[in-house]
Design a protein around this motif. Structure first.
Motif, PDB file in Angstrom:
ATOM      1  N   GLY A  12       0.783  -1.226   0.000  1.00  0.00           N
ATOM      2  CA  GLY A  12       0.000   0.000   0.000  1.00  0.00           C
ATOM      3  C   GLY A  12       0.813   1.272   0.000  1.00  0.00           C
ATOM      4  N   LYS A  13       2.117   1.194   0.392  1.00  0.00           N
ATOM      5  CA  LYS A  13       2.916   2.421   0.499  1.00  0.00           C
ATOM      6  C   LYS A  13       4.264   2.195  -0.175  1.00  0.00           C
ATOM      7  CE  LYS A  13       2.246   5.040   4.041  1.00  0.00           C
ATOM      8  NZ  LYS A  13       2.329   5.658   5.369  1.00  0.00           N
ATOM      9  N   ARG A  14       4.306   2.302  -1.484  1.00  0.00           N
ATOM     10  CA  ARG A  14       5.505   2.021  -2.257  1.00  0.00           C
ATOM     11  C   ARG A  14       6.656   2.959  -1.921  1.00  0.00           C
ATOM     12  NH1 ARG A  14       5.654  -2.929  -4.560  1.00  0.00           N
ATOM     13  NH2 ARG A  14       3.666  -3.410  -5.523  1.00  0.00           N
ATOM     14  N   ASP A  15       6.358   4.153  -1.449  1.00  0.00           N
ATOM     15  CA  ASP A  15       7.418   5.123  -1.208  1.00  0.00           C
ATOM     16  C   ASP A  15       8.250   4.773   0.018  1.00  0.00           C
ATOM     17  OD1 ASP A  15       5.222   5.523   0.407  1.00  0.00           O
ATOM     18  OD2 ASP A  15       5.585   7.670   0.643  1.00  0.00           O
ATOM     19  N   SER A  16       7.742   3.924   0.916  1.00  0.00           N
ATOM     20  CA  SER A  16       8.458   3.641   2.156  1.00  0.00           C
ATOM     21  C   SER A  16       9.118   2.273   2.192  1.00  0.00           C
ATOM     22  CB  SER A  16       7.501   3.749   3.353  1.00  0.00           C
ATOM     23  OG  SER A  16       6.447   2.806   3.212  1.00  0.00           O
ATOM     24  N   ILE A  17       8.797   1.416   1.228  1.00  0.00           N
ATOM     25  CA  ILE A  17       9.313   0.059   1.243  1.00  0.00           C
ATOM     26  C   ILE A  17       9.802  -0.314  -0.153  1.00  0.00           C
ATOM     27  CG2 ILE A  17       8.757  -2.357   1.734  1.00  0.00           C
ATOM     28  CD1 ILE A  17       6.351  -1.185   3.335  1.00  0.00           C
ATOM     29  N   SER A  18      10.989  -0.853  -0.247  1.00  0.00           N
ATOM     30  CA  SER A  18      11.521  -1.244  -1.549  1.00  0.00           C
ATOM     31  C   SER A  18      10.778  -2.462  -2.058  1.00  0.00           C
ATOM     32  CB  SER A  18      13.012  -1.575  -1.428  1.00  0.00           C
ATOM     33  OG  SER A  18      13.202  -2.751  -0.682  1.00  0.00           O
ATOM     34  N   SER A  19      10.709  -2.596  -3.376  1.00  0.00           N
ATOM     35  CA  SER A  19      10.006  -3.726  -3.970  1.00  0.00           C
ATOM     36  C   SER A  19      10.682  -5.037  -3.615  1.00  0.00           C
ATOM     37  CB  SER A  19       9.961  -3.571  -5.501  1.00  0.00           C
ATOM     38  OG  SER A  19      11.285  -3.497  -6.023  1.00  0.00           O
ATOM     39  N   ARG A  20      11.997  -4.982  -3.359  1.00  0.00           N
ATOM     40  CA  ARG A  20      12.722  -6.201  -3.005  1.00  0.00           C
ATOM     41  C   ARG A  20      12.187  -6.798  -1.703  1.00  0.00           C
ATOM     42  NH1 ARG A  20      17.515  -8.445  -4.458  1.00  0.00           N
ATOM     43  NH2 ARG A  20      18.600  -9.717  -2.894  1.00  0.00           N
ATOM     44  N   GLU A  21      11.768  -5.922  -0.763  1.00  0.00           N
ATOM     45  CA  GLU A  21      11.256  -6.395   0.516  1.00  0.00           C
ATOM     46  C   GLU A  21       9.931  -7.122   0.353  1.00  0.00           C
ATOM     47  OE1 GLU A  21      11.943  -3.828   4.171  1.00  0.00           O
ATOM     48  OE2 GLU A  21      11.985  -2.364   2.556  1.00  0.00           O
ATOM     49  N   LEU A  22       9.205  -6.838  -0.732  1.00  0.00           N
ATOM     50  CA  LEU A  22       7.877  -7.396  -0.929  1.00  0.00           C
ATOM     51  C   LEU A  22       7.870  -8.410  -2.057  1.00  0.00           C
ATOM     52  CD1 LEU A  22       5.790  -4.158  -0.432  1.00  0.00           C
ATOM     53  CD2 LEU A  22       6.051  -6.072   1.129  1.00  0.00           C
ATOM     54  N   GLU A  23       8.939  -9.173  -2.151  1.00  0.00           N
ATOM     55  CA  GLU A  23       9.046 -10.193  -3.172  1.00  0.00           C
ATOM     56  C   GLU A  23       9.443 -11.515  -2.522  1.00  0.00           C
ATOM     57  OE1 GLU A  23      10.989 -10.131  -7.499  1.00  0.00           O
ATOM     58  OE2 GLU A  23      12.490 -10.165  -5.902  1.00  0.00           O
ATOM     59  N   ILE A  24       8.773 -12.573  -2.928  1.00  0.00           N
ATOM     60  CA  ILE A  24       9.130 -13.905  -2.460  1.00  0.00           C
ATOM     61  C   ILE A  24       9.703 -14.668  -3.648  1.00  0.00           C
ATOM     62  CG2 ILE A  24       8.236 -16.116  -1.641  1.00  0.00           C
ATOM     63  CD1 ILE A  24       6.276 -14.681   0.053  1.00  0.00           C
ATOM     64  N   SER A  25      10.935 -15.122  -3.502  1.00  0.00           N
ATOM     65  CA  SER A  25      11.597 -15.862  -4.572  1.00  0.00           C
ATOM     66  C   SER A  25      12.127 -17.177  -4.020  1.00  0.00           C
ATOM     67  CB  SER A  25      12.757 -15.045  -5.157  1.00  0.00           C
ATOM     68  OG  SER A  25      12.299 -13.831  -5.704  1.00  0.00           O
ATOM     69  N   PHE A  26      12.037 -18.227  -4.814  1.00  0.00           N
ATOM     70  CA  PHE A  26      12.557 -19.515  -4.389  1.00  0.00           C
ATOM     71  C   PHE A  26      12.828 -20.396  -5.605  1.00  0.00           C
ATOM     72  CE2 PHE A  26       7.926 -19.473  -4.127  1.00  0.00           C
ATOM     73  CZ  PHE A  26       7.565 -20.561  -4.925  1.00  0.00           C
ATOM     74  N   ALA A  27      13.709 -21.364  -5.394  1.00  0.00           N
ATOM     75  CA  ALA A  27      14.002 -22.356  -6.426  1.00  0.00           C
ATOM     76  C   ALA A  27      13.135 -23.578  -6.193  1.00  0.00           C
ATOM     77  CB  ALA A  27      15.479 -22.738  -6.379  1.00  0.00           C
ATOM     78  N   VAL A  28      12.726 -24.230  -7.276  1.00  0.00           N
ATOM     79  CA  VAL A  28      11.926 -25.458  -7.182  1.00  0.00           C
ATOM     80  C   VAL A  28      12.739 -26.594  -7.786  1.00  0.00           C
ATOM     81  CG1 VAL A  28       9.730 -26.577  -7.709  1.00  0.00           C
ATOM     82  CG2 VAL A  28       9.843 -24.079  -7.502  1.00  0.00           C
ATOM     83  N   GLU A  29      12.928 -27.660  -6.997  1.00  0.00           N
ATOM     84  CA  GLU A  29      13.714 -28.801  -7.442  1.00  0.00           C
ATOM     85  C   GLU A  29      12.880 -30.073  -7.290  1.00  0.00           C
ATOM     86  OE1 GLU A  29      16.998 -28.843  -4.800  1.00  0.00           O
ATOM     87  OE2 GLU A  29      17.534 -26.737  -5.160  1.00  0.00           O
ATOM     88  N   PRO A  30      12.975 -30.998  -8.236  1.00  0.00           N
ATOM     89  CA  PRO A  30      12.268 -32.279  -8.070  1.00  0.00           C
ATOM     90  C   PRO A  30      12.872 -33.076  -6.927  1.00  0.00           C
ATOM     91  CG  PRO A  30      13.711 -32.348  -9.989  1.00  0.00           C
ATOM     92  CD  PRO A  30      13.735 -30.932  -9.498  1.00  0.00           C
TER      93      PRO A  30
END
Length: 296
Positions: A12-30
């Protein structure tokens, strides 16, 4: 074979939080033919586990056809599924996938985009467009579960070693260990064994050079930056500093484990008399199980 998934979360407040903080990234392995491993990082931290817990809830809420179970660990999430059910339920678009692994990855990304983003948007709405802090809160914080522990002497034979290694008095070790709030990250290696995160750096201890052939049930130990509790009498190499009189695992109960991933836990120092009072009183044991049910 590995795939990477990244989900950009709304804020809701893009000016106070970097987009990196609001990203979930992960690797998927069999992981064999019936599971995939979602790897969020390689550290023990509340931040990573918050993401694990958040993704677990989103996937379970989505009720994907053929999926059977999600099992969290420190910084990974294992997703089990029935490969035949997944293959037979493919949509027209998913039929372009070459393997079941590709279909599973597609469904994970779709489920998170749908469920996870919706969760956060709802949180923003409820909080008047303020940041929900959902990435940091992923672990259940509705309350604190308190577990009694008798430290030292015959209950904690390695407390003296901990005192020497950490260069602190035994009472100071007890004070620090019992004042800390821990997060239950996962259950293993024996039924009901809780791996707890949040141990202060000042209490980090090496494993025993020679493991004990048998450690008493309820023993509270430290190994590296982890602290945990032995639910049954088993061999082990952790440094034992205390013991709880509360039963941690009961195969006849559902769920059978007193503690569960996501719970917040704190230890309460007790004397020997109270230890045996709780140990020998079924009513008091039941009170702890009823209290734990609030967080399952």
């Amino acid at each position: 074979m590995q795939r990477f998934i990244s989900i950009q979360l709304p804020n809701g407040k893009r000016d106070s939080i970097s987009s990196r903080e609001l990203e979930i990234s992960f690797a998927v392995e069999p992981l064999g033919e019936k599971a995939v491993l979602l790897r969020f990082g390689d550290q023990i931290s509340d931040k990573l586990y918050s993401q694990v817990a958040l993704v677990k809830k989103a996937l379970e809420d989505h009720q994907i056809i053929g999926w059977t179970e999600c099992v969290p660990a420190y910084c990974t999430l294992t997703v089990y599924y029935n490969p035949l059910a997944v293959w037979r339920s493919r949509s027209e678009r998913e039929q372009q996938d070459n393997t079941i692994f590709d279909t599973v990855c597609t469904r994970i990304a779709a489920a998170l985009q749908y469920n996870l983003v919706d969760q956060i948007q709802q949180s923003h709405s409820e909080l008047g467009n303020q940041r929900s802090g959902i990435l940091e809160k992923g672990i259940n914080e509705t309350g604190m579960f308190e577990l009694p522990v008798c430290y030292g002497a015959e209950f904690g034979p390695d407390l003296s070693f901990a005192s020497k290694h950490c260069k602190r008095g035994e009472q100071e070790i007890v004070a620090i260990h019992s004042a800390t709030v821990y997060s239950v990250y996962m259950i293993g290696f024996t039924p009901g064994f809780p791996y707890l995160g949040g141990l202060p750096e000042s209490l980090v201890l090496p494993r025993r050079a020679v493991p004990r052939m048998s450690i008493e049930a309820g023993s509270v130990g430290i190994a590296g930056s982890q602290t945990g509790i032995y639910p049954q009498a088993t061999p082990g190499g952790w440094q034992i500093i205390g013991r709880t009189p509360v039963l941690l695992f009961d195969a006849d109960r559902r769920p059978p484990s007193l503690l569960s991933p996501g719970m917040k836990l704190k230890f309460r120092p007790i004397e020997k008399q109270e230890y045996y009072s709780i140990l020998e009183c079924p009513r008091q044991q039941m009170d702890y199980w009823r209290e734990a049910e609030k967080w399952h």
